[in-house]
Design a protein around this motif. Structure first.
Motif, mmCIF file in Angstrom:
data_model
loop_
_atom_site.group_PDB
_atom_site.id
_atom_site.type_symbol
_atom_site.label_atom_id
_atom_site.label_comp_id
_atom_site.label_asym_id
_atom_site.label_seq_id
_atom_site.Cartn_x
_atom_site.Cartn_y
_atom_site.Cartn_z
ATOM 1 N N ILE A 133 0.867 -1.184 0.000
ATOM 2 C CA ILE A 133 0.000 0.000 0.000
ATOM 3 C C ILE A 133 0.903 1.233 0.000
ATOM 4 C CG2 ILE A 133 -1.783 1.271 1.234
ATOM 5 C CD1 ILE A 133 -1.122 -2.313 2.232
ATOM 6 N N TYR A 134 0.574 2.217 -0.871
ATOM 7 C CA TYR A 134 1.327 3.465 -0.901
ATOM 8 C C TYR A 134 0.494 4.580 -0.289
ATOM 9 C CZ TYR A 134 4.705 1.303 -4.055
ATOM 10 O OH TYR A 134 5.657 0.500 -4.597
ATOM 11 N N LEU A 135 1.141 5.466 0.480
ATOM 12 C CA LEU A 135 0.521 6.651 1.074
ATOM 13 C C LEU A 135 1.276 7.875 0.580
ATOM 14 C CD1 LEU A 135 0.376 5.327 4.762
ATOM 15 C CD2 LEU A 135 -1.275 4.931 2.937
ATOM 16 N N PHE A 136 0.522 8.944 0.246
ATOM 17 C CA PHE A 136 1.159 10.141 -0.313
ATOM 18 C C PHE A 136 0.576 11.389 0.329
ATOM 19 C CE2 PHE A 136 1.214 13.622 -3.425
ATOM 20 C CZ PHE A 136 2.582 13.740 -3.614
ATOM 21 N N ARG A 137 1.476 12.381 0.525
ATOM 22 C CA ARG A 137 1.049 13.642 1.135
ATOM 23 C C ARG A 137 2.069 14.722 0.775
ATOM 24 N NH1 ARG A 137 -0.135 14.253 7.647
ATOM 25 N NH2 ARG A 137 -1.709 15.900 7.505
ATOM 26 N N GLU A 138 1.592 15.985 0.695
ATOM 27 C CA GLU A 138 2.487 17.108 0.430
ATOM 28 C C GLU A 138 2.520 18.044 1.626
ATOM 29 O OE1 GLU A 138 2.385 17.749 -4.346
ATOM 30 O OE2 GLU A 138 0.701 18.576 -3.224
ATOM 31 N N VAL A 139 3.677 18.707 1.803
ATOM 32 C CA VAL A 139 3.825 19.688 2.878
ATOM 33 C C VAL A 139 4.600 20.884 2.337
ATOM 34 C CG1 VAL A 139 5.896 18.485 3.715
ATOM 35 C CG2 VAL A 139 4.710 20.117 5.199
ATOM 36 N N THR A 140 4.097 22.086 2.650
ATOM 37 C CA THR A 140 4.748 23.322 2.219
ATOM 38 C C THR A 140 5.384 23.995 3.435
ATOM 39 O OG1 THR A 140 3.115 23.602 0.461
ATOM 40 C CG2 THR A 140 4.418 25.540 1.077
ATOM 41 N N SER A 141 6.648 24.411 3.270
ATOM 42 C CA SER A 141 7.382 25.058 4.370
ATOM 43 C C SER A 141 7.826 26.441 3.919
ATOM 44 C CB SER A 141 8.586 24.218 4.768
ATOM 45 O OG SER A 141 9.356 24.884 5.746
ATOM 46 N N ASP A 142 7.842 27.413 4.887
ATOM 47 C CA ASP A 142 8.264 28.767 4.531
ATOM 48 C C ASP A 142 9.786 28.928 4.593
ATOM 49 O OD1 ASP A 142 8.649 28.598 7.218
ATOM 50 O OD2 ASP A 142 7.694 30.528 7.718
ATOM 51 N N ARG A 143 10.496 27.875 4.880
ATOM 52 C CA ARG A 143 11.962 27.925 4.932
ATOM 53 C C ARG A 143 12.509 26.498 4.857
ATOM 54 N NH1 ARG A 143 12.037 30.181 10.977
ATOM 55 N NH2 ARG A 143 10.104 31.033 10.160
ATOM 56 N N PRO A 144 13.784 26.303 4.502
ATOM 57 C CA PRO A 144 14.405 24.981 4.594
ATOM 58 C C PRO A 144 14.491 24.572 6.070
ATOM 59 C CG PRO A 144 15.723 26.448 3.222
ATOM 60 C CD PRO A 144 14.717 27.300 3.930
ATOM 61 N N VAL A 145 14.133 23.342 6.353
ATOM 62 C CA VAL A 145 14.117 22.924 7.756
ATOM 63 C C VAL A 145 14.140 21.391 7.833
ATOM 64 C CG1 VAL A 145 11.609 22.820 7.936
ATOM 65 C CG2 VAL A 145 12.965 23.261 9.982
ATOM 66 N N HIS A 146 14.724 20.901 8.900
ATOM 67 C CA HIS A 146 14.693 19.456 9.161
ATOM 68 C C HIS A 146 13.538 19.170 10.108
ATOM 69 C CE1 HIS A 146 18.546 18.037 7.366
ATOM 70 N NE2 HIS A 146 18.798 19.340 7.413
ATOM 71 N N LEU A 147 12.612 18.322 9.658
ATOM 72 C CA LEU A 147 11.415 18.023 10.426
ATOM 73 C C LEU A 147 11.473 16.595 10.945
ATOM 74 C CD1 LEU A 147 8.497 18.776 11.327
ATOM 75 C CD2 LEU A 147 7.732 17.792 9.153
ATOM 76 N N ASN A 148 11.309 16.439 12.254
ATOM 77 C CA ASN A 148 11.265 15.110 12.841
ATOM 78 C C ASN A 148 9.832 14.589 12.828
ATOM 79 O OD1 ASN A 148 14.047 14.773 13.696
ATOM 80 N ND2 ASN A 148 13.643 16.453 15.111
ATOM 81 N N VAL A 149 9.649 13.344 12.367
ATOM 82 C CA VAL A 149 8.325 12.737 12.385
ATOM 83 C C VAL A 149 8.418 11.368 13.047
ATOM 84 C CG1 VAL A 149 7.561 13.966 10.324
ATOM 85 C CG2 VAL A 149 8.558 11.684 10.099
ATOM 86 N N SER A 150 7.321 10.970 13.703
ATOM 87 C CA SER A 150 7.209 9.642 14.313
ATOM 88 C C SER A 150 6.319 8.791 13.425
ATOM 89 C CB SER A 150 6.617 9.760 15.719
ATOM 90 O OG SER A 150 6.200 8.494 16.176
ATOM 91 N N LEU A 151 6.764 7.542 13.161
ATOM 92 C CA LEU A 151 6.022 6.649 12.290
ATOM 93 C C LEU A 151 5.766 5.306 12.990
ATOM 94 C CD1 LEU A 151 8.021 7.229 8.995
ATOM 95 C CD2 LEU A 151 5.701 8.026 9.447
ATOM 96 N N GLY A 152 4.727 4.656 12.552
ATOM 97 C CA GLY A 152 4.446 3.282 12.955
ATOM 98 C C GLY A 152 3.920 2.534 11.744
ATOM 99 N N SER A 153 4.044 1.211 11.730
ATOM 100 C CA SER A 153 3.630 0.484 10.531
ATOM 101 C C SER A 153 3.267 -0.953 10.850
ATOM 102 C CB SER A 153 4.748 0.494 9.483
ATOM 103 O OG SER A 153 5.910 -0.149 9.999
#
Length: 997
Positions: free
Chosen positions: A499-519
């Protein structure tokens, strides 16, 4: 030469007694009234066979509270009254005519002969003395016996053999001819045929030491270790797979190569023993020493779905006890697993004390680690060969060099200034603004297996178009507006579905974003078409199973997630850290650098390095990571050998009736009480056990080993029951020789090559194997060794012999197992699930012609042309010498033999012009001797007959000489080539070609 000597009258009486002994057994010998009864030789076998089962040490099975294995117990109840047989109830019961009192009971299917009854009566009249079992008394070097014919003996072995022959009025056989001797030595010491040139050189060598030089040359051959390894692999139940339904492959071939090298190096047997039983426990254990301990990881490993891990762990431990006790002690200790041994003085306490030595291995009992087709249980180690180790060392050097540059850069003033500026900006600045779109998903991508689903790209990895469809519009992207972040989402899915999941995110600056995942189950992540991270997991989805750092660009970013469902339902979890800088890091940054602790400063430094460092530093850090990743990737291609370890700490209990779910009293590690105890200096672990096995006071280890050496060279041991030297064993006819060899082995530095040299240079070994009528009648099994033994070569050696005589054999030493010719779909019976492919991966090129030692050994379906070998599912130390229809079926039809015959024929046709020369060359390369005129005439007739068969049917000839992958010289006449190949195949199937003379 006559084989019966003319003996003086004074020897007639002793000779007649000896004949009785040899013809009817030790018990009959004792019946001669003038002969002193020996308890171990004459009495114990009778009691053990007929009485101990019900009247032995096992109190749970003991009848009438009577013990006959213990003298005092038998005396206490009046079963035995020394000096008074008529009053002894034992004699009364064995002579009774009442079936209710007769012993052994009529329904026990045991019955004493009148001679045995007489022996027991005479023994009691003589005082009914007991002795400790002969094999449980440490061997003492006996005096070399005096013999009459000193001209025959070459070393002490011959004195012991000849002394018995002279006592029986027999003479040894004459020495075999030199052609037979070089063939015999080659079979026994290397398993490869000598070339005609080597035979000629030995036969014509006038040096009196020619034989000894030949022995030394073969002992020095690198192929000696390969030959001697075969019986050791049978004892160690070595195989290249685990066994059972899924039968996962293993990398234990690295241990096999260790054995070959150790034997070639003449590693002393005490070292050989210590490293295999406890190499991992040696101080600063090397990789080779750890690999040696894989001896006790050659067990079967049950990977079936219903296997209970703890049950299987105990099954493995039972096997480990059995193998160790059989190989080193020659005891059937497994008989004490569920109750006290019925014959040997071994109790359940003894058994589980021995069991405790092996109970601290951190193993699960089932294969927890899967690497493609390989299924392993912990513990294991990477085991690179020399070339692979050099590559690892090169990786390490490169990584060290790059890390040094990184450290220099991190210590520079420019880096420190950049970090200070970043900290100020973070503390004084604001968080970025992120805008997220709705999740979209697409499913239904099917695969035959979980691994295939994980690895296979189905299209979205190359770029997502939400308006695109798959499978002609059957699958499209679906918006999931109800999916909220920070919540586990589950849905129904097929096994091995993607299964594929897709999403877009727009940022006002370059940045490193930490995300938590489960599967649920596996997961792979891409950002802006760049792979970020993956986890090949099998689990239910939950929060915080995987943390990922997403390097967002200013503007739009495209996030793609692949979920791989192994079974059951699928699911995932997603939660972004909107603050970007974690609270704990932000808190540290607000502390002045002058008062930060070392840990706080390290946290700030590491975060800056991972997320905001200057690009040149980041590039260096990534370079190190990539170099380490490359090293890891290469390391993951290396063999992983299961080894021993005492990393776990477990209590050991006696298991009532051997049931792992019914533990009884706790026991600690220890050796059987019937033997000498371990010394105070010995550690109570496997290392201490190895020391105990090698103590001079240990009565069994050296005896067991030299008995198996004798069995190897003569086809039968000095004690026929090579697997059992306990109370039920055969009493050795040559006990003094056995003890002399045992002491010699131990006191000569445990050198295996020295013992092999001693045996093969003896006059006993060098005798002809021809069997005169008198020996056929009086010594059919050759227990007096008045001749050399004659037996079929084992199947692995027959195959090697055929390959070498044809010139096909590739003599490279060691390496991964190979897959030579086998019947089509030989493993098809294992393909009952789709979990793995059991197609036979047939080798090509040189790998088809490696020695049989290197043939892949699937434990559930062994190589079909190894018809007499152990199945490698359990320890086997007694040789199996066979002559069955399977034997002929293989050597006449197996592609290896047919191809070898075809290639040998080609060489002979090309090397020689005349038919006689061609046939002579073929005969010599297989049989090793020159053919007689009669042999040549038979082969000529056979050749002409084959030509006559093929002339009207050249297509049949073409088919015959097309068998096998080796290229054929097309310039040769097809009919002549096929006829000569048929003759060569016939030569390979001569009894003389298949037999060790």
């Amino acid at each position: 030469m006559s084989c019966i000597s003319i003996v003086p009258y004074r020897f007639v009486r002793d000779l007649l007694i000896a004949i009785v002994l040899f013809t009817y057994g030790a018990g009959s010998y004792a019946s001669a009234k003038e002969h002193t009864i020996d308890f171990n030789r004459d009495i114990r076998p009778i009691l053990s066979e007929n009485c101990f089962y019900c009247h032995g040490q096992d109190e749970n099975k003991r009848q009438a509270d009577l013990r006959l294995d213990d003298r005092q117990s038998a005396l206490d109840v009046g079963a035995i009254i020394p000096g008074d047989a008529e009053s002894s109830s034992l004699i009364d019961r064995i002579n009774s005519h009442d079936p209710d009192t007769l012993m052994p009971p009529p329904d026990s299917h045991r019955q004493l002969s009148s001679e045995q009854k007489e022996i027991l009566q005479r023994w009691i009249e003589a005082g009914a003395l007991y002795e400790k079992h002969w094999a449980f008394i440490p061997p003492v070097r006996p005096n070399v016996p005096t013999i009459l014919d000193h001209s025959w003996a070459r070393n002490p072995i011959d004195h012991f053999v000849l002394a018995q022959l002279e006592a029986f009025g027999l003479q040894p056989s004459q020495e075999a001819d030199r052609t037979t001797l070089i063939k015999r030595l080659s079979i026994d010491l290397t398993g490869l045929p000598p070339t005609p040139e080597e035979v000629d050189a030995f036969v014509t060598d006038p040096d009196p030491q020619a034989y000894e030089r030949l022995v030394q040359r073969l002992l020095n051959s690198e192929h000696y270790g390969e030959r001697m390894a075969l019986p050791w692999l049978d004892a160690a139940r070595y195989a290249d797979s685990n066994g059972f339904q899924q039968d996962g492959d293993t990398y234990q071939y690295v241990w096999r190569d260790w054995v070959v090298q150790a034997l070639n190096d003449d590693m002393p047997f005490d070292t050989f023993t210590t490293q295999q039983l406890a190499g991992d426990l040696l101080p600063d254990a090397t990789l080779d020493q750890k690999i040696a301990s894989a001896f006790n990881r050659n067990h079967m490993l049950n990977g079936e779905g219903g296997a209970i891990a703890e049950e299987q762990r105990n099954v493995i431990l039972f096997d480990r006890v059995d193998v160790t006790s059989t190989v080193w002690l020659g005891l059937t200790m497994a008989c004490a697993q569920c109750h006290d041994h019925k014959y040997d003085p071994l109790t359940m306490t003894d058994y589980y004390g021995f069991f405790a030595f092996f109970n601290n291995v951190p193993e699960a009992g089932v294969p927890k680690n899967r690497f493609g087709i390989y299924r392993l249980d912990n513990p294991w180690v990477f085991a690179p060969n020399d070339d692979q180790q050099q590559r690892l060392d090169a990786f390490d050097t490169l990584i060290t060099q790059t890390e040094k540059v990184v450290q220099e850069r991190l210590a520079s003033s420019a880096f420190k200034a950049a970090m200070k500026a970043w900290e100020t900006k973070i503390v004084e600045g604001s968080q970025p603004t992120l805008q997220w779109t709705t999740w979209h998903s697409i499913n239904g991508f099917a695969s035959p297996s979980y691994d295939a689903a994980f690895d296979e790209p189905f299209g979205p990895e190359n770029g997502v178009d939400l308006h695109a469809s798959f499978d002609e519009g059957k699958r499209t992207w679906q918006a999931q507006a109800e999916w909220n972040d920070g919540v586990v989402h589950n849905w129904d899915a097929a096994n091995n579905e993607t299964i594929y999941l897709f999403r877009e995110v727009t940022s006002d600056r370059p940045v490193h974003l930490n995300v938590s995942l489960g599967s649920d189950d596996g997961i792979r992540v891409w950002l802006n078409n760049k792979f970020i991270k993956e986890e090949r997991a099998k689990r239910a989805a939950a929060a915080d199973q995987l943390f990922v750092n997403l390097p967002l660009d200013k503007g739009n970013n495209r996030l793609l997630i692949k979920i791989i469902n192994a079974s059951g339902s699928a699911g995932f979890y997603f939660r972004p850290n909107m603050k970007v800088i974690p609270d704990d890091v932000l808190a540290v940054l607000k502390i002045d650098t002058s008062v930060r602790t070392a840990a706080q400063q390290a946290k700030a430094h590491d975060y800056f390095l991972d997320h905001a460092a200057p690009s040149d530093v980041t590039a260096l850090v990534h370079k190190v990571k990539n170099q380490k990743k490359d090293r890891t990737s290469f390391e993951n291609t290396l063999p992983r050998v299961m080894i021993m370890s005492d990393a776990s700490t477990r209590k050991t209990h006696i298991l009532n009736r051997g049931n792992y779910m019914d533990p009884g009293d706790e026991v600690t590690s220890g050796t059987p009480a019937v033997f000498m105890p371990m010394t105070d200096e010995m550690p109570r672990n496997r290392l201490g056990l190895a020391e105990w096995l090698l103590m001079p006071e240990n009565p069994l280890t050296s005896r067991v080993q030299v008995n198996r050496m004798w069995q190897y060279f003569f086809g039968i041991g000095l004690v026929k029951t090579a697997e059992d030297l306990g109370v039920q064993s055969e009493y050795p006819r040559h006990k003094d020789l056995l003890d002399w060899l045992a002491v010699e082995f131990r006191e000569n530095g445990w050198s295996m090559k020295s013992m092999h040299r001693l045996i093969v240079t003896s006059a006993t070994y060098r005798q002809s194997s021809k069997t005169p009528k008198v020996l056929r009648e009086r010594d059919q099994e050759n227990r007096l060794f008045a001749r050399a033994s004659r037996f079929r070569m084992p199947a692995p050696i027959l195959r090697d012999w055929a390959l070498q005589s044809s010139g096909l054999l590739v003599r490279r030493i060691g390496g991964k197992p190979v897959y030579p010719y086998q019947p089509d779909e030989v493993w098809e019976s294992l393909a009952i699930t789709k979990e793995r492919d059991f197609s036979y991966p047939a080798s090509a090129g040189e790998e088809l012609y490696r020695r049989s030692l290197y043939t892949f050994w699937r434990r559930t379906v062994g190589p079909t042309n190894m018809f007499d070998a152990s199945n490698r599912q359990a320890c086997r130390v007694r040789q199996s010498i066979t002559s069955t229809p399977l034997h002929a079926l293989t050597t006449l039809n197996d592609p290896t033999w047919v191809e070898a015959a075809r290639v040998l024929a080609e060489h002979c046709l090309k090397r020689h012009q005349s038919l006689d020369a061609q046939l002579t060359d073929a005969f010599r390369r297989v049989v090793c001797r020159l053919p007689t005129p009669n042999d040549l005439e038979i082969m000529q007739r056979a050749f002409r007959h084959q030509l006559d068969l093929y002339r009207p049917d050249p297509e049949a000839a073409k088919v015959f000489i097309s068998i096998g992958n080796a290229p054929r010289d097309e310039s040769l006449n097809i009919l002549e080539h096929a006829a000569m190949a048929a003759v060569c195949l016939g030569i390979m199937n001569l009894d003389e070609a298949l037999t060790r003379e």
